[in-house]
Design an enzyme around this catalytic site. Structure first.
Site, PDB file in Angstrom:
ATOM      1  N   ASN A   9      -2.863   4.143  -7.523  1.00  0.00           N
ATOM      2  CA  ASN A   9      -1.853   3.420  -6.750  1.00  0.00           C
ATOM      3  C   ASN A   9      -1.765   2.025  -7.370  1.00  0.00           C
ATOM      4  OD1 ASN A   9      -0.308   2.047  -4.893  1.00  0.00           O
ATOM      5  ND2 ASN A   9      -1.857   2.073  -3.260  1.00  0.00           N
ATOM      6  N   LYS A  11       0.239  -0.314  -6.850  1.00  0.00           N
ATOM      7  CA  LYS A  11       0.762  -1.358  -5.950  1.00  0.00           C
ATOM      8  C   LYS A  11       1.843  -2.160  -6.692  1.00  0.00           C
ATOM      9  CE  LYS A  11      -3.565  -1.099  -3.530  1.00  0.00           C
ATOM     10  NZ  LYS A  11      -4.474  -1.690  -2.563  1.00  0.00           N
ATOM     11  N   HIS A  95       0.672   3.785   3.686  1.00  0.00           N
ATOM     12  CA  HIS A  95      -0.418   2.950   3.170  1.00  0.00           C
ATOM     13  C   HIS A  95      -0.635   1.773   4.119  1.00  0.00           C
ATOM     14  CE1 HIS A  95      -2.718   0.218   0.682  1.00  0.00           C
ATOM     15  NE2 HIS A  95      -3.060   1.266  -0.036  1.00  0.00           N
ATOM     16  N   GLU A  97      -1.093  -1.238   3.643  1.00  0.00           N
ATOM     17  CA  GLU A  97      -0.314  -2.452   3.322  1.00  0.00           C
ATOM     18  C   GLU A  97       1.124  -2.321   3.831  1.00  0.00           C
ATOM     19  OE1 GLU A  97      -1.373  -2.495  -0.840  1.00  0.00           O
ATOM     20  OE2 GLU A  97      -3.437  -2.909  -0.223  1.00  0.00           O
ATOM     21  N   GLU A 167      -8.206   5.934   4.062  1.00  0.00           N
ATOM     22  CA  GLU A 167      -8.453   4.638   3.435  1.00  0.00           C
ATOM     23  C   GLU A 167      -8.859   3.627   4.507  1.00  0.00           C
ATOM     24  OE1 GLU A 167      -6.325   4.315  -0.619  1.00  0.00           O
ATOM     25  OE2 GLU A 167      -4.967   3.612   0.921  1.00  0.00           O
ATOM     26  N   GLY A 173      -9.397  -2.939  -1.650  1.00  0.00           N
ATOM     27  CA  GLY A 173      -9.300  -4.161  -2.438  1.00  0.00           C
ATOM     28  C   GLY A 173     -10.391  -5.174  -2.150  1.00  0.00           C
ATOM     29  N   SER A 212     -11.745   0.778  -2.848  1.00  0.00           N
ATOM     30  CA  SER A 212     -12.745   0.290  -3.804  1.00  0.00           C
ATOM     31  C   SER A 212     -13.511   1.405  -4.519  1.00  0.00           C
ATOM     32  CB  SER A 212     -13.704  -0.689  -3.124  1.00  0.00           C
ATOM     33  OG  SER A 212     -12.988  -1.822  -2.635  1.00  0.00           O
TER      34      SER A 212
HETATM   35  P1  PGA Z   1      -8.472  -0.283  -4.019  1.00  0.00           P
HETATM   36  O1  PGA Z   1      -7.113   0.208  -3.314  1.00  0.00           O
HETATM   37  O2  PGA Z   1      -8.988   0.881  -4.846  1.00  0.00           O
HETATM   38  O3  PGA Z   1      -8.079  -1.445  -4.858  1.00  0.00           O
HETATM   39  O4  PGA Z   1      -9.430  -0.632  -2.922  1.00  0.00           O
HETATM   40  C1  PGA Z   1      -6.983   1.515  -2.816  1.00  0.00           C
HETATM   41  C2  PGA Z   1      -5.633   1.661  -2.162  1.00  0.00           C
HETATM   42  O5  PGA Z   1      -5.164   0.724  -1.511  1.00  0.00           O
HETATM   43  O6  PGA Z   1      -4.972   2.724  -2.272  1.00  0.00           O
END
Ligand code: PGA
Length: 253
Positions: A9, A11, A95, A97, A167, A173, A212
């Site tokens: 992903n 982003k 997601h 976000e 998630e 993140g 992460s």
């Molecule tokens: P990350 O993001 O691996 O940077 O924690 C995962 C995601 O938001 O899909």
């Protein structure tokens, strides 16, 4: 045995030149492998580039969100049908976000899920609890409500051929990965919730872990019985990290 998925992903990251270098390096490390699926979910403007670089390879591509509407006066939205025209296979919906920054409610997310399916895309339906929710003991309640929003509107059968991603918001993140046991516990709970409606769908459903994931922790996570791979943010932007995660998915099989 269910297949393992490694899905990047990106982003809101990338550039034509940077993507080209990244995808070429990832292509060098990812060959077709039985029981393993690899994909990258890129920003909309790069779908064309993803198609031209990845077509015919072991890596599929997709988008990170999709309009709940098929077409019309919805300025700024991008439909699943448009995305599908670029050969995309996947669409991430829900997601955290999108939920927190852009206000996607459960109702909107399930509409996006259905819109992705109408367009022939495979939705990757994301759920997850915040740290405050986990610490106050309502994790299962939160996950159940997110999953139920889909089950109630579209039924368990709508998950056939779809992908779900657990998630935990506190792990996205942050560098703070859920332990393999924490991920598996939540994902087993989600699978049971779906199994109560349709055991066959639940058994076949790919449930990915996201938050992460790195080359160093992927193998342990992917070895868990209810973790069918990962949705990878930060580490999907570094070819050697993403390829290391892909290899870990192979080792976990
Ligand atoms: P990350 O993001 O691996 O940077 O924690 C995962 C995601 O938001 O899909």
């Amino acid at each position: 045995m269910r297949p393992k998925y490694v899905v990047g992903n990106w982003k809101q990251n990338g550039s034509l030149a940077g993507n080209q270098a990244l995808l070429k390096a990832v292509l060098a490390g990812v060959a077709a492998a039985p029981g393993r699926h690899c994909a990258v979910c890129v920003p909309f403007p790069y779908l064309d580039q993803a198609e031209s670089l990845l077509k015919g390879s072991a890596i599929a591509w997709g988008c990170q969100d999709v309009s709940r509407f098929d077409k019309g006066a919805y300025t700024g939205d991008v439909s699943g049908g448009m995305v599908a025209e670029f050969g995309a296979r996947y669409a991430i919906v829900g997601h955290s976000e999108r939920r927190t920054v852009f206000g996607d409610t459960d109702a909107i997310v399930v509409e996006k899920f259905a819109a992705a399916k109408r367009s022939g895309l495979t939705p990757i339906f994301c759920v997850g609890e915040t740290l405050a929710e986990r610490e106050s003991g309502v994790m299962e309640k939160v996950l159940a409500a997110q999953v139920d929003s889909l089950l109630e509107k579209h039924g368990a059968a709508s998950l056939e051929g779809a992908v779900l991603a657990y998630e935990p918001v506190w792990a996205i993140g942050t560098g703070r990965t859920a332990t393999a046991a924490q991920a598996n516990e939540a994902q087993a709970f989600i699978r049971q919730r779906i199994a109560a409606k349709d055991a066959g769908v639940a058994k076949g459903l790919a449930i990915l872990y996201g938050g992460s994931v790195k080359g160093s922790n992927a193998a342990e996570l992917f070895a868990m019985p209810d973790v069918d791979g990962g949705l990878i943010g930060g580490a999907s932007l570094v070819a050697e990290d993403f390829v290391a995660i892909w290899r870990a998915a192979g080792a976990a099989r």
